[in-house]
Design an enzyme around this catalytic site. Sequence first.
Site, PDB file in Angstrom:
ATOM      1  N   ASP A  47     -41.419 -17.614 137.616  1.00 24.56           N
ATOM      2  CA  ASP A  47     -42.859 -17.394 137.665  1.00 24.56           C
ATOM      3  C   ASP A  47     -43.208 -16.329 138.698  1.00 24.56           C
ATOM      4  OD1 ASP A  47     -43.838 -19.397 135.774  1.00 24.56           O
ATOM      5  OD2 ASP A  47     -43.113 -20.882 137.210  1.00 24.56           O
ATOM      6  N   ASP A  95     -36.068 -15.865 140.763  1.00 32.67           N
ATOM      7  CA  ASP A  95     -37.186 -16.745 140.487  1.00 32.67           C
ATOM      8  C   ASP A  95     -37.774 -16.341 139.126  1.00 32.67           C
ATOM      9  OD1 ASP A  95     -39.118 -18.776 141.165  1.00 32.67           O
ATOM     10  OD2 ASP A  95     -40.538 -17.155 141.531  1.00 32.67           O
ATOM     11  N   ASP A  98     -40.910 -13.674 144.504  1.00 31.03           N
ATOM     12  CA  ASP A  98     -42.245 -13.151 144.810  1.00 31.03           C
ATOM     13  C   ASP A  98     -42.941 -13.944 145.898  1.00 31.03           C
ATOM     14  OD1 ASP A  98     -42.552 -15.409 142.963  1.00 31.03           O
ATOM     15  OD2 ASP A  98     -44.675 -14.872 142.938  1.00 31.03           O
TER      16      ASP A  98
END
Length: 342
Positions: free
Chosen positions: A28, A26, A225
């Site tokens: 961001d 990922d 995250d």
Amino acid sequence: MSTSVRTRPEGSGQALAEAYDTALLDLDGVVYAGGNAIAYAVESLATARAGGMRLAYVTNNALRTPDTVAAHLTELGIPTGAGEVITSAQAVARLIADQVPAGSRVLVVGGEGLRVALRERGLEPVESADDDPVAVVQGYGGPDLPWERFAEASYAVARGLPWFASNTDLTIPSGRGIAPGNGAAVEVVRIATGAEPQVAGKPLPPMHRETILRTGAERPLVVGDRLDTDIEGAFNGGVDSLLVLTGVTDGAQLLAAPPRHRPTYVDADLRGMLTGQPEVVASGAGFRCGGWTAVAGADRLELDGGGGALDGLRALCAAAWTAAGDGACTLDAGKALARLGL
């Protein structure tokens, strides 16, 4: 990945960058936040790549094109080609193309990433519900997306056109904090129309399909995250995952995670790709990792011992997830997390 309910983070005698052939990362909250590289990301990714691990950047953010994302990563010191970037815009464009005739017009509410992805699939982006579109697609358009665009989507969806969304993340991390994401914008159109979109992005199968088609990964490791997109997406795809604590997920959310949101591994940041992972073992009535032992009491999680905070968190995960079984742990973990500084 085992299909049984995960009750503890797993250990690994090998560095994760050696145990898996491709990292599906990922962006961001993992690689950057607010456009700036997260601490240790550049060095960790360079080391993983030098050791033979392939890197692919998988993002639910449909605003930017793969070329733009690759250029940004390269500027940050992470040399990247456009082919190494997979976006939810690409996944939703394939989903639409599978259902409408080639050359069809599609009303776009979002950014350039969506328009480029649609053209790649032979579809024509249009701006108005009066431009004879056969479908509507909605993706993150950034903080300056005019309110009128939501009205345009609502007009078209109310006429019965099929509605697609790149993703439904309610929030997106920025350099100033957590901001509304595409899911919040999708809610606007849902409220106005009562309709439900077809969604392509993580954690749903179209995004996993797009990622595997474009990377050819055989032993992928999802690195993210967010529990509800990255980790659930890995769960749905039957692959292993590494949660890094540099984005939106905190310790309390991790401990309360239901089975589909429980990562295989947990680490502070992307340096976790370069090391093995400590084993969490049963110890009496609880679980031990490093110098910490965690036990699920009558109404709270209890922690004893000392050492690294991450070892304590891993032990707490084992106690919480075991107590919760196939549900979500509701035991109070505040005091235990405070001891760890989390």
